[in-house]
Design a protein around this motif. Structure first.
Motif: not given
Ligand SMILES: O=C(O)CCC(=O)C1=CC=C[C@@H](O)[C@@H]1C(=O)O
Ligand SMILES: [Mg+2]
Length: 327
Positions: A207-216
Motif C-alpha cells: 500500500e505504501f512505504i512510510e517515512q523512508p527518509l529523514p524529515v530533513q
C-alpha cells in the motif's frame, strides 16, 4: 467563564514485546491521564501520550505543564496551550469535548473505557508485525483475527536481510492482503529507491512505504513520490499540525500518517483535514483506551479513503488498569 476542576495521574505500561524500529527499542509507554470535572458532576478525560522523537513535547515537559497548572482551570487556559505542547493540546481539548459523555463517576480515578466509539465501527484496522523474521509467523495469527492490512518495520536489520524476509513474506501473504513498510526515517536515498523499485514489481499489494527518509529529506521524498507506482506516506515529517501544514504548503499531496495523540488541537486538525481533503491514514501513539477513543472518533470523522487505521495493537502493551500512579 466556566471553571473546571483539574486533576491528573501518570501511567507506565510495558510493551509485551519491546517495539523495535529504526529509532531504537521502545520498552515502556508512559503518559498522563487528565481529568476535568464541572460543578454539576460531569467530567471528561484526556490522555497525554508524547512521542518526543517524532517532534512532540517530552513527557517531562508535559508533566511540568500539568504540575504548574492550577486545580481550577478555564476553557481559555485550554485553548491557549502552546503549539510546543501538542500532546497536551490533544488531551485537554479531548477531555473538554468529552465532558458529560463518560459514565457516572466511579470511585477510582479513571477507569479505562473498554469499547471504541460507535462511529469507529466502520473502520478497518492494521495489524502491526514485529520487525525481522518473526513477521513470517505473526501475520497468520493476525490474519485469523481478521486483519487484512499489515505493517512491517524496515530499516532495522539492514536491506539484505530484510529483503530476504520481505520475499518470503510477500510469497506467503494471500492476494487479499495489503502490506505497509515503515522505515521510520531509517533508509538512505539509494535504499529508498531500491525498496520502491522492489515494491513496484512484487505481486503483493504494498500500500505504501512510510517515512523512508529523514524529515530533513522532504524534497527527495517528493521527487521519489513522483517516480514510483508504490506510494510514500509521511509520518515523522507530519507528526504535529505545524509540520503537517508545512509539508502541505511545500507541495505534499501523497499520504499523510496522522497520529492525533501528538498532532495537537483536534479542532484545528479537523478544520485542516476538512479544508484540504488530504489522504490521511490515522495511527496510534500506543495510547490507552482514553486517548484511543478520542483519536478513533477523529479517524472515523476524517478518514476519506478506505485506508485501515493503525490502531490494531492495543494488546501489544500490558493492561492499563493498574498502571496509574500519582506523579
Ligand atoms: O501506525 C500503525 O499501524 C501502528 C502505530 C505505529 O506503527 C507507530 C506508532 C508510534 C510510533 C512508531 O513506533 C510507529 C510508527 O512509526 O508509525
Ligand atoms: Mg510510522
Amino acid at each position: 467563564m466556566k471553571v473546571y476542576h483539574f486533576d491528573f495521574r501518570c501511567y507506565r505500561r510495558r510493551f509485551l514485546q519491546p517495539l523495535v524500529t529504526s529509532h531504537g527499542m521502545w520498552h515502556s509507554r508512559e503518559g498522563i491521564i487528565i481529568h476535568l470535572g464541572d460543578p454539576r458532576g460531569s467530567y471528561g478525560r484526556g490522555e497525554i501520550a508524547p512521542i518526543s522523537w517524532f517532534g512532540s513535547e517530552t513527557l517531562k515537559q508535559a508533566l511540568d505543564f500539568c504540575c504548574k497548572l492550577p486545580r481550577e482551570i478555564t476553557e481559555e487556559v485550554i485553548f491557549s496551550i502552546p503549539d510546543s505542547l501538542p500532546a497536551c493540546q490533544f488531551a485537554f481539548e479531548s477531555a473538554l469535548s468529552g465532558m458529560g459523555k463518560w459514565p457516572v463517576r466511579e470511585d477510582s480515578f479513571p477507569l479505562f473505557p473498554s469499547s471504541s466509539p460507535p462511529d469507529a465501527e466502520s473502520l478497518t484496522y492494521t495489524g502491526l508485525l514485529p520487525a525481522g523474521k518473526a513477521a513470517l509467523n505473526q501475520w497468520k495469527t493476525l490474519w485469523k483475527r481478521g486483519y487484512r492490512t499489515f505493517k512491517w518495520k524496515i530499516g532495522v536489520d539492514g536491506t539484505t536481510k530484510e529483503l530476504e524476509i520481505f520475499e518470503l513474506l510477500t510469497r506467503s501473504l494471500p492476494p487479499a492482503a495489503k502490506l505497509r513498510l515503515d522505515a521510520n526515517a531509517g533508509l538512505s536515498y539509494e535504499e529508498a529507491k531500491f525498496w520502491l523499485e522492489i515494491c513496484d514489481h512484487v505481486q503483493t499489494n504494498v500500500e505504501f512505504i512510510e517515512q523512508p527518509l529523514p524529515v530533513q529529506k522532504f524534497s527527495e521524498m517528493l521527487e521519489l513520490s513522483a517516480n514510483f507506482k508504490t506510494a510514500i506516506a509521511l509520518d515523522e515529517s507530519v507528526a504535529t499540525l505545524t509540520q503537517l501544514q508545512d509539508c502541505f504548503e511545500k507541495g505534499w499531496r501523497g499520504i499523510f500518517v496522522i497520529k492525533p495523540g501528538i498532532a495537537g488541537s483536534p479542532s484545528r486538525l479537523r478544520q485542516f483535514c476538512q479544508q484540504h481533503k488530504i489522504d490521511a491514514v490515522f495511527s496510534s501513539v500506543f495510547e490507552t483506551s482514553v486517548g484511543r477513543q478520542a483519536a478513533l472518533q477523529l479517524a472515523a470523522e476524517l478518514s476519506r479513503s478506505n485506508r485501515s487505521v493503525g490502531f490494531g495493537m492495543n494488546n501489544s502493551l500490558e493492561s492499563a488498569e493498574h498502571s496509574l500512579f500519582k506523579c
